[in-house]
Design a protein around this motif. Structure first.
Motif, short mmCIF file in Angstrom:
data_model
loop_
_atom_site.label_atom_id
_atom_site.label_comp_id
_atom_site.label_asym_id
_atom_site.label_seq_id
_atom_site.Cartn_x
_atom_site.Cartn_y
_atom_site.Cartn_z
N ARG A 1 -4.43 0.30 -8.41
CA ARG A 1 -3.44 -0.57 -7.77
C ARG A 1 -4.11 -1.72 -7.04
O ARG A 1 -3.57 -2.82 -6.96
N GLN B 1 0.24 -3.12 -1.06
CA GLN B 1 -0.44 -1.91 -0.61
C GLN B 1 -0.96 -1.15 -1.82
O GLN B 1 -0.35 -1.13 -2.88
N PHE C 1 5.53 0.61 -10.60
CA PHE C 1 4.26 0.82 -11.29
C PHE C 1 4.46 1.57 -12.61
O PHE C 1 3.79 1.28 -13.59
N GLU D 1 7.76 1.28 -5.22
CA GLU D 1 6.49 1.15 -5.93
C GLU D 1 6.35 2.20 -7.03
O GLU D 1 5.80 1.92 -8.10
N GLU D 2 6.85 3.38 -6.77
CA GLU D 2 6.75 4.44 -7.76
C GLU D 2 7.37 4.00 -9.09
O GLU D 2 6.75 4.11 -10.15
N VAL E 1 0.92 0.40 4.37
CA VAL E 1 1.59 -0.34 5.44
C VAL E 1 2.05 0.57 6.57
O VAL E 1 2.19 0.13 7.71
N ILE F 1 9.66 1.58 0.50
CA ILE F 1 8.62 0.88 -0.29
C ILE F 1 7.94 1.86 -1.26
O ILE F 1 7.70 1.52 -2.42
N SER F 2 7.66 3.07 -0.80
CA SER F 2 7.04 4.06 -1.70
C SER F 2 7.92 4.32 -2.91
O SER F 2 7.43 4.40 -4.04
N ASN G 1 -1.94 2.14 -1.70
CA ASN G 1 -1.81 3.59 -1.58
C ASN G 1 -3.15 4.29 -1.82
O ASN G 1 -3.19 5.37 -2.41
#
Lengths: 343, 343
Positions: free
Chosen positions: A107, A100, B90, B86-87, A73, B82-83, A102
């Protein structure tokens, strides 16, 4: 429905476990024993179970939700595409959910599963750099699930695509550098597996040939990560030696160009006097750096608008683009700023 | 369940229409007559129907999906949050779906509806600039739906929040400017209705007071849109007159600072010699512009990690933060670059 005859219930019945156990085992969720997971997966394979097919067959009515899968993003180009998508979506009473990847294939696959189980009506996709096998998409298309790809062209014969003319964008950028008297032009290239990288490289090479310059493979360096750090290091190596030094750079995107600019400054080379520089994508910062960066602007907003307009037509069965596949190619625009003008 | 006893079926039965008609009428979708929409909405109001309550009561099992609502994905700070989200997501086998509001309240509300009907397990929210009434969130919290707010602090007494210490961030930035000998310091401020804007302004004022400088309201100018264009224009007005000209700027984010930098250059003021400049948020471009921009770095990744870790604890019923509300405040870091150093 051509695929996916077996359902979760079939598997559950056969193994005498609950449907929820099967579903969770297939998704590798915690709390299910490895033994059960193994049994479920083996039977699922044997019965040709397709989770997506089941999710699709469960679709009873429209959800008025569109899923968008993008690599990152934060990439300015993608954010403008999203704006174009949302503009048309909201005007048509659709909502948009984003995932997203990445740039990771695992993913991408789990995002598709999440979105399908969330009953989206259609999917807009720019796939990850890791994706080289497109079966997770073509499977869905076989089931007539509406998908439009943008920016990155998949190797699927009946895919519906919206891209920009990357060959022409690169060709114009490099022709402009030649017209400014630059002769030894480096190409900091994108990852090899992306069609956009190939097209930009082809445009660069054709512009050199048409400008009477013989392409030199040693001046084409892949900057696959696309970070400033990477292109900084590559640029230092290419330019540090005053003997036979290059005099221009065409970078595959603006972050790569910005890293090159910092490297050139750090070894006291002047831009544009000593080295000309053109980027790609027209990031927000590109007009703010010093000197302002010449770049190839992609019509991100229009890409988004075009992709979702076609997707909504497919959802509403007004058009069956997958039967008569369409590839819309939009034009780029060369923005000439100070970094490449020395005449 | 304290609210939302009436269901779509109740409304459908009473009006002798289908559930799908009721659902679509409530969402103002096309293809339903205005008369039907009016009837459905009146009855829904009368019966105290709550769509979210119904969506929630339908939740049978975990979906392993987290919804994230943010103002704009292109904002570099949000992309780092967001990163972080997500880390952790996930790593715990959760997927993440994003909706952006473009700072609009109507899109915020429709995003929540979309995500709830998609059976998310919990919500991470940074609300829009337009949001001043928080009932659409507090309603969900009353139903014990897990929500964690980040960056922007809602006016909800039992909300769970993760923010940064904006007062301290601004205080350090302005104290640094004073230590470099700047005396007449402008604040290009954020939108008034955001707590982060208020805190940054308070930090600016306190730093002036502690530095022995009397705050001057005429030097505090709101740049609510946050575009380069806006701050360019504001800066020209503030600095164009050589009489009694300011000598520094503390901007509420880096895009605003970049616009100011371009304005100062355009009227031949040197940075940092004539005017010192500090931004906020450490955007990706800030180290690439000339001169590199001093800025207050927010721990975006850590904000994301912290917020989702708390949310997962709430989802797994390990913690009930809404009963004992928690407000985590993370520290910022002042990054001193060339734009503010003249001693």
């Amino acid at each position: 429905m051509k695929l996916g005859q077996a359902t979760i219930k079939d598997i559950a019945r056969e193994l005498n476990v609950s449907s929820s156990t099967v579903s969770r085992a297939l998704k590798d969720y915690p709390g299910i024993s490895d033994e059960t997971k193994r049994k479920v997966k083996e039977l699922a394979d044997k019965l040709n179970y397709r989770p997506n097919a089941v999710a699709l067959s469960l679709r009873k009515s429209k959800s008025f939700t569109i899923g968008v899968i993008i690599p990152e993003v934060v990439h300015f180009f993608f954010s403008t595409v999203i704006s174009g998508i949302e503009e048309v979506a909201f005007a048509n009473n659709y909502n948009v959910i984003l995932c997203q990847t990445n740039e990771r294939l695992d993913r991408e696959k789990s995002s598709i599963d999440t979105m399908l189980s969330n009953q989206i009506d259609g999917l807009l996709v720019s796939y990850s750099k890791e994706t080289t096998d497109f079966e997770h998409f073509s499977k869905l298309m076989d089931l007539e699930f509406p998908i439009v790809f943008f920016d990155r062209l998949p190797e699927i014969s009946n895919a519906v695509n919206v891209t920009v003319n990357d060959f022409e964008g690169a060709y114009q950028a490099v022709t402009h550098l030649i017209s400014q008297g630059y002769k030894k032009i480096v190409h900091l290239a994108g990852p090899k597996n992306l069609a956009i990288s190939k097209k930009r490289k082809e445009g660069y090479i054709q512009a050199l040939l048409d400008g009477g310059i013989t392409p030199d493979e040693s001046l084409i360096v892949e900057c696959a990560a696309g970070t400033e750090k990477e292109s900084f290091d590559v640029t230092i190596v290419l330019f540090d030696n005053p003997e036979n030094r290059p005099d221009a750079i065409f970078a595959h995107h603006d972050i790569v160009a910005a890293g090159a600019m910092m490297a050139l400054k750090s070894i006291n080379l002047r831009i544009p006097e000593d080295v000309g520089l053109v980027g790609y994508s027209n990031w927000q910062f590109s007009s703010m750096i010093d000197p302002p960066l010449s770049t190839v602007s992609q019509p991100g907003f229009k890409i988004g608008e075009t992709a979702i307009t076609m997707l909504l037509e497919m959802i509403d069965k007004k058009k069956d683009y997958q039967k008569e596949p369409v590839h819309v190619v939009l034009d780029t625009e060369l923005l000439i700023r100070k970094s490449s003008v020395r005449l």
